[in-house]
Design a protein around this motif. Sequence first.
Motif, PDB file in Angstrom:
ATOM      1  N   ASP A 127       0.865  -1.175   0.000  1.00  0.00           N
ATOM      2  CA  ASP A 127       0.000   0.000   0.000  1.00  0.00           C
ATOM      3  C   ASP A 127       0.904   1.228   0.000  1.00  0.00           C
ATOM      4  O   ASP A 127       1.745   1.375   0.889  1.00  0.00           O
ATOM      5  N   PRO A 128       0.763   2.124  -0.980  1.00  0.00           N
ATOM      6  CA  PRO A 128       1.632   3.302  -1.056  1.00  0.00           C
ATOM      7  C   PRO A 128       1.551   4.209   0.176  1.00  0.00           C
ATOM      8  O   PRO A 128       2.462   4.995   0.427  1.00  0.00           O
ATOM      9  N   ALA A 129       0.479   4.098   0.967  1.00  0.00           N
ATOM     10  CA  ALA A 129       0.333   4.932   2.157  1.00  0.00           C
ATOM     11  C   ALA A 129       0.983   4.299   3.389  1.00  0.00           C
ATOM     12  O   ALA A 129       1.072   4.937   4.441  1.00  0.00           O
ATOM     13  N   THR A 130       1.461   3.060   3.272  1.00  0.00           N
ATOM     14  CA  THR A 130       2.132   2.393   4.389  1.00  0.00           C
ATOM     15  C   THR A 130       3.495   3.036   4.612  1.00  0.00           C
ATOM     16  O   THR A 130       4.230   3.257   3.640  1.00  0.00           O
ATOM     17  N   PRO A 131       3.860   3.314   5.862  1.00  0.00           N
ATOM     18  CA  PRO A 131       5.176   3.917   6.115  1.00  0.00           C
ATOM     19  C   PRO A 131       6.299   2.883   5.925  1.00  0.00           C
ATOM     20  O   PRO A 131       6.852   2.346   6.878  1.00  0.00           O
ATOM     21  N   LEU A 132       6.580   2.609   4.676  1.00  0.00           N
ATOM     22  CA  LEU A 132       7.562   1.606   4.287  1.00  0.00           C
ATOM     23  C   LEU A 132       8.493   2.232   3.257  1.00  0.00           C
ATOM     24  O   LEU A 132       8.051   2.639   2.179  1.00  0.00           O
ATOM     25  N   LEU A 133       9.763   2.343   3.593  1.00  0.00           N
ATOM     26  CA  LEU A 133      10.762   2.895   2.674  1.00  0.00           C
ATOM     27  C   LEU A 133      11.108   1.814   1.657  1.00  0.00           C
ATOM     28  O   LEU A 133      11.606   0.748   2.022  1.00  0.00           O
ATOM     29  N   THR A 134      10.821   2.059   0.385  1.00  0.00           N
ATOM     30  CA  THR A 134      11.064   1.071  -0.660  1.00  0.00           C
ATOM     31  C   THR A 134      12.328   1.432  -1.440  1.00  0.00           C
ATOM     32  O   THR A 134      12.482   2.560  -1.897  1.00  0.00           O
ATOM     33  N   VAL A 135      13.216   0.456  -1.573  1.00  0.00           N
ATOM     34  CA  VAL A 135      14.510   0.667  -2.233  1.00  0.00           C
ATOM     35  C   VAL A 135      14.692  -0.413  -3.288  1.00  0.00           C
ATOM     36  O   VAL A 135      14.461  -1.593  -3.026  1.00  0.00           O
ATOM     37  N   SER A 136      15.123  -0.008  -4.467  1.00  0.00           N
ATOM     38  CA  SER A 136      15.355  -0.946  -5.556  1.00  0.00           C
ATOM     39  C   SER A 136      16.581  -0.517  -6.348  1.00  0.00           C
ATOM     40  O   SER A 136      17.064   0.600  -6.197  1.00  0.00           O
ATOM     41  N   GLU A 137      17.034  -1.407  -7.204  1.00  0.00           N
ATOM     42  CA  GLU A 137      18.141  -1.088  -8.096  1.00  0.00           C
ATOM     43  C   GLU A 137      17.645  -0.844  -9.515  1.00  0.00           C
ATOM     44  O   GLU A 137      18.443  -0.575 -10.394  1.00  0.00           O
ATOM     45  N   GLN A 138      16.342  -0.943  -9.731  1.00  0.00           N
ATOM     46  CA  GLN A 138      15.784  -0.739 -11.053  1.00  0.00           C
ATOM     47  C   GLN A 138      14.856   0.471 -11.049  1.00  0.00           C
ATOM     48  O   GLN A 138      13.981   0.578 -10.184  1.00  0.00           O
ATOM     49  N   ALA A 167      10.667  11.806  -3.711  1.00  0.00           N
ATOM     50  CA  ALA A 167      10.258  12.440  -2.454  1.00  0.00           C
ATOM     51  C   ALA A 167       8.739  12.458  -2.289  1.00  0.00           C
ATOM     52  O   ALA A 167       8.237  12.368  -1.170  1.00  0.00           O
ATOM     53  N   MET A 168       8.016  12.533  -3.393  1.00  0.00           N
ATOM     54  CA  MET A 168       6.549  12.528  -3.316  1.00  0.00           C
ATOM     55  C   MET A 168       6.043  11.194  -2.764  1.00  0.00           C
ATOM     56  O   MET A 168       5.154  11.161  -1.920  1.00  0.00           O
ATOM     57  N   ALA A 169       6.613  10.095  -3.231  1.00  0.00           N
ATOM     58  CA  ALA A 169       6.211   8.774  -2.739  1.00  0.00           C
ATOM     59  C   ALA A 169       6.537   8.638  -1.257  1.00  0.00           C
ATOM     60  O   ALA A 169       5.744   8.081  -0.488  1.00  0.00           O
ATOM     61  N   ALA A 170       7.682   9.162  -0.831  1.00  0.00           N
ATOM     62  CA  ALA A 170       8.053   9.106   0.590  1.00  0.00           C
ATOM     63  C   ALA A 170       7.078   9.922   1.433  1.00  0.00           C
ATOM     64  O   ALA A 170       6.637   9.467   2.498  1.00  0.00           O
ATOM     65  N   ARG A 171       6.714  11.104   0.970  1.00  0.00           N
ATOM     66  CA  ARG A 171       5.751  11.932   1.714  1.00  0.00           C
ATOM     67  C   ARG A 171       4.392  11.244   1.788  1.00  0.00           C
ATOM     68  O   ARG A 171       3.731  11.280   2.814  1.00  0.00           O
ATOM     69  N   HIS A 172       3.985  10.622   0.694  1.00  0.00           N
ATOM     70  CA  HIS A 172       2.698   9.914   0.660  1.00  0.00           C
ATOM     71  C   HIS A 172       2.670   8.779   1.688  1.00  0.00           C
ATOM     72  O   HIS A 172       1.635   8.481   2.269  1.00  0.00           O
ATOM     73  N   ALA A 173       3.843   8.161   1.924  1.00  0.00           N
ATOM     74  CA  ALA A 173       3.956   7.086   2.906  1.00  0.00           C
ATOM     75  C   ALA A 173       4.228   7.625   4.309  1.00  0.00           C
ATOM     76  O   ALA A 173       4.480   6.851   5.223  1.00  0.00           O
ATOM     77  N   ARG A 174       4.181   8.922   4.482  1.00  0.00           N
ATOM     78  CA  ARG A 174       4.396   9.608   5.767  1.00  0.00           C
ATOM     79  C   ARG A 174       5.815   9.433   6.289  1.00  0.00           C
ATOM     80  O   ARG A 174       6.055   9.403   7.482  1.00  0.00           O
ATOM     81  N   LEU A 175       6.761   9.309   5.381  1.00  0.00           N
ATOM     82  CA  LEU A 175       8.162   9.217   5.753  1.00  0.00           C
ATOM     83  C   LEU A 175       8.830  10.567   5.515  1.00  0.00           C
ATOM     84  O   LEU A 175       8.557  11.222   4.514  1.00  0.00           O
ATOM     85  N   GLN A 176       9.694  10.935   6.417  1.00  0.00           N
ATOM     86  CA  GLN A 176      10.418  12.197   6.278  1.00  0.00           C
ATOM     87  C   GLN A 176      11.878  11.872   5.995  1.00  0.00           C
ATOM     88  O   GLN A 176      12.569  11.280   6.827  1.00  0.00           O
ATOM     89  N   LEU A 177      12.328  12.252   4.803  1.00  0.00           N
ATOM     90  CA  LEU A 177      13.717  12.030   4.423  1.00  0.00           C
ATOM     91  C   LEU A 177      14.528  13.260   4.807  1.00  0.00           C
ATOM     92  O   LEU A 177      14.117  14.392   4.542  1.00  0.00           O
ATOM     93  N   SER A 178      15.671  13.037   5.421  1.00  0.00           N
ATOM     94  CA  SER A 178      16.541  14.112   5.871  1.00  0.00           C
ATOM     95  C   SER A 178      16.968  14.994   4.697  1.00  0.00           C
ATOM     96  O   SER A 178      17.200  14.509   3.585  1.00  0.00           O
ATOM     97  N   SER A 179      17.106  16.280   4.956  1.00  0.00           N
ATOM     98  CA  SER A 179      17.582  17.196   3.917  1.00  0.00           C
ATOM     99  C   SER A 179      18.999  16.818   3.487  1.00  0.00           C
ATOM    100  O   SER A 179      19.369  17.017   2.328  1.00  0.00           O
ATOM    101  N   GLN A 180      19.786  16.261   4.392  1.00  0.00           N
ATOM    102  CA  GLN A 180      21.131  15.794   4.034  1.00  0.00           C
ATOM    103  C   GLN A 180      21.053  14.686   2.991  1.00  0.00           C
ATOM    104  O   GLN A 180      21.832  14.668   2.037  1.00  0.00           O
ATOM    105  N   LEU A 181      20.125  13.775   3.179  1.00  0.00           N
ATOM    106  CA  LEU A 181      19.940  12.683   2.230  1.00  0.00           C
ATOM    107  C   LEU A 181      19.494  13.228   0.874  1.00  0.00           C
ATOM    108  O   LEU A 181      19.999  12.817  -0.170  1.00  0.00           O
ATOM    109  N   LEU A 182      18.568  14.174   0.898  1.00  0.00           N
ATOM    110  CA  LEU A 182      18.075  14.761  -0.349  1.00  0.00           C
ATOM    111  C   LEU A 182      19.196  15.484  -1.104  1.00  0.00           C
ATOM    112  O   LEU A 182      19.253  15.440  -2.335  1.00  0.00           O
TER     113      LEU A 182
END
Length: 189
Positions: A127-138, A167-182
């Motif tokens: 579910d895109p709204a689940t607070p789950l950070l998704t990482v892929s190589e593709q 960043a939009m997908a992360a916000r939709h999942a209610r995750l906050q990515l650090s400005s350093q990471l961005l």
Amino acid sequence: MSAPHGIARRARWPGPRRLCAALGIVLGAACMRVAHAQVQASEVQVKAAFIYNFALFTTWPPDAMQADAPMVVCVTAEHPLQAALEKLTGKPVRGHRLEIRKLNDGTVAGCHVLVFDARAWTGVRVDPATPLLTVSEQPRSQRAAGAPDPMIVLALQDDRVVFDIDAMAARHARLQLSSQLLRLARSVQ
């Protein structure tokens, strides 16, 4: 008539230069195979370290994780990063210990980070709204039908590991990515 003794000897035993050249070629090829294996191993280790740092620089909503619960990184079966990630088990992440879980049953319940192969997606529903950070190589263009959109895509560019962030997908999942990471990302959408 038989050939002089010196000529027959050269035919049976290669000269020192020929022997050294042959050994050089054999040893050089062996060294190149070892060096290639080390480069591959280090790429996997670097990508695993990146994923660990993604967890360090991401903030989950308070209801996503209990205070004494582990930070769970789920990896799809047979993923090339699985062994390197398992070596990080127990490391601290934002007051939690890191736990690596192999996805066998197709459920992401209890996962905080999902590392998956978008080309060989196994049908796990996310579910895109689940607070789950998704990482892929593709990137999205290479993902299988039904695979989730990765929030972070790891890539290799000029022998360096780089990453792109959605960043939009992360916000939709209610995750906050650090400005350093961005700031470190190759691109942010």
